[in-house]
Design a protein around this motif. Structure first.
Motif, mmCIF file in Angstrom:
data_model
loop_
_atom_site.group_PDB
_atom_site.id
_atom_site.type_symbol
_atom_site.label_atom_id
_atom_site.label_comp_id
_atom_site.label_asym_id
_atom_site.label_seq_id
_atom_site.Cartn_x
_atom_site.Cartn_y
_atom_site.Cartn_z
ATOM 1 N N ARG A 1 0.652 -1.041 -0.342
ATOM 2 C CA ARG A 1 -0.094 0.270 -0.073
ATOM 3 C C ARG A 1 0.746 1.111 0.251
ATOM 4 N N LEU A 2 1.794 1.352 -1.485
ATOM 5 C CA LEU A 2 2.958 2.292 -0.671
ATOM 6 C C LEU A 2 2.070 3.527 -1.853
ATOM 7 N N VAL A 3 1.353 2.895 -2.441
ATOM 8 C CA VAL A 3 0.785 4.100 -3.036
ATOM 9 C C VAL A 3 -0.797 3.156 -3.539
ATOM 10 N N MET A 4 -1.523 4.986 -3.475
ATOM 11 C CA MET A 4 -3.045 4.277 -3.469
ATOM 12 C C MET A 4 -3.935 4.091 -4.644
ATOM 13 N N ALA A 5 -4.551 2.257 -4.691
ATOM 14 C CA ALA A 5 -4.755 1.658 -5.184
ATOM 15 C C ALA A 5 -6.221 0.617 -4.754
ATOM 16 N N TRP A 6 -6.844 0.304 -5.270
ATOM 17 C CA TRP A 6 -8.140 -0.489 -4.367
ATOM 18 C C TRP A 6 -7.774 -1.805 -5.096
ATOM 19 N N GLU A 7 -7.696 -2.417 -4.539
ATOM 20 C CA GLU A 7 -7.196 -4.409 -4.482
ATOM 21 C C GLU A 7 -9.086 -5.300 -4.833
ATOM 22 N N ILE A 8 -8.872 -5.644 -5.805
ATOM 23 C CA ILE A 8 -9.993 -6.619 -6.206
ATOM 24 C C ILE A 8 -9.634 -8.626 -6.399
ATOM 25 N N GLN A 9 -10.215 -8.886 -5.250
ATOM 26 C CA GLN A 9 -9.406 -9.887 -5.358
ATOM 27 C C GLN A 9 -10.882 -10.986 -5.808
ATOM 28 N N PRO A 10 -10.496 -12.095 -6.006
ATOM 29 C CA PRO A 10 -11.719 -12.712 -7.612
ATOM 30 C C PRO A 10 -12.670 -14.078 -6.560
ATOM 31 N N TRP A 11 -11.974 -14.130 -5.326
ATOM 32 C CA TRP A 11 -13.193 -14.857 -4.493
ATOM 33 C C TRP A 11 -13.896 -13.793 -3.563
#
Length: 315
Positions: free
Chosen positions: A294-304
């Motif tokens: 999380r060093l840069v802002m981004a949304w994490e999309i996990q497949p499950w």
């Protein structure tokens, strides 16, 4: 009972962000570096662009039946000059009657349809009171390359010999070699004919020696042929004649040419691609570290999680 891995697949975790964001800028910078750094390293390492290339070919060589012989004797007021120049050196040739029985034979020793050996024989009649001190012979050749870089030109074979004692015979054995001071232009379906003209050009108003005039003009060319002496032998004695035999072997020759743009790209592409693969692996590790921590802002999309949400919505 042991367990065996029968099937597997990778789970793809995605990181998304807005176009104008630090994460997007970071990803774009990494992509540019991945494309640019391998090129800079390959280019600075030299040898990236193929500026020169060469190939080997046995040329098609034939005698054009033009030659010039100049012999100096102890009588400097009456030199011997003879030959077959198609009327270009009528005023230069003197004592032509002293040259007789000129013979030329071409041999295909390997049976591949190309001339491997050129054999020249000439008898020079000499008065008993005359002694030959030096000999200069210029033979004109028709020279052709037909494979990679087609070329057609007129070239020379020059033989010089000085004698310390009166000669009655001279045998000369040499290889014909290709010499160039610049690379050949190599274009498909285009024959290089820049030097396909007779070399026996003499300015009647010139006070220069005929042989010197021919050799100086020949010297200014980018592409020439010359003879590499293997061995020679002279016979001595006053016999009233001099038998001259010249044997020229035509081996394979190295031809240097300027490669085309497509050939340069074929040479440069593997160097670039091999470095891109390495940098791609390194930069992927860097991106994974940056996004997972999380060093840069981004949304994490996990497949499950995405799959569970979709199931609940359907219900």
């Amino acid at each position: 009972m042991g367990l065996y891995n029968l099937f597997s697949y990778n789970v793809k975790v995605q990181y998304v962000s807005c176009f104008f964001s630090l994460a997007t800028f970071f990803t774009l910078t990494i992509t540019i570096l991945n494309l640019l750094l391998p090129f800079l390293i390959a280019y600075r390492g030299r040898g990236f662009w193929l500026r020169s290339h060469s190939f080997y070919e046995q040329p098609a060589v034939h005698f054009t039946y033009e030659y010039l012989l100049a012999a100096e004797s102890d009588d400097h007021s009456s030199p011997i000059a003879c030959g077959e120049t198609n009327g270009k050196y009528v005023n230069v040739i003197k004592n032509e009657e002293d040259c007789a029985e000129f013979q030329v034979q071409e041999y295909d020793m390997s049976g591949d349809g190309k001339i491997d050996l050129l054999d020249f024989k000439l008898n020079l009649n000499l008065p008993q009171e005359r002694t030959i001190t030096s000999l200069a012979i210029i033979l004109t050749l028709d020279f052709q390359l037909k494979s990679v870089c087609p070329m057609h030109m007129q070239s020379l074979a020059v033989i010089n010999k000085e004698f310390a004692t009166p000669p009655s015979g001279f045998k000369y054995f040499a290889d014909l070699q290709f010499y160039q001071t610049a690379h050949l232009p190599c274009k498909h379906n285009l024959i290089h004919t820049k030097y396909n003209y007779s070399l026996f050009k003499f300015d009647k108003n010139s006070h220069e020696n005929a042989i010197d005039n021919i050799l100086e003009n020949y010297f200014m060319r980018d592409v020439t042929t010359h003879t590499k002496t293997l061995y020679s032998r002279s016979q001595h004695g006053h016999t009233g004649s001099m038998a001259i035999q010249i044997s020229l072997r035509v081996p394979e020759m190295e031809i240097k040419y300027t490669p085309s743009l497509i050939q340069e790209l074929k040479w440069a592409w593997p160097q670039y691609l091999s470095l891109v693969v390495i940098f791609y692996w390194i930069f992927n590790k860097i991106k994974m570290f940056v996004f997972t921590n999380r060093l840069v802002m981004a949304w994490e999309i996990q497949p499950w999680k995405f799959g569970l949400g979709k199931t609940k919505n359907q219900q």
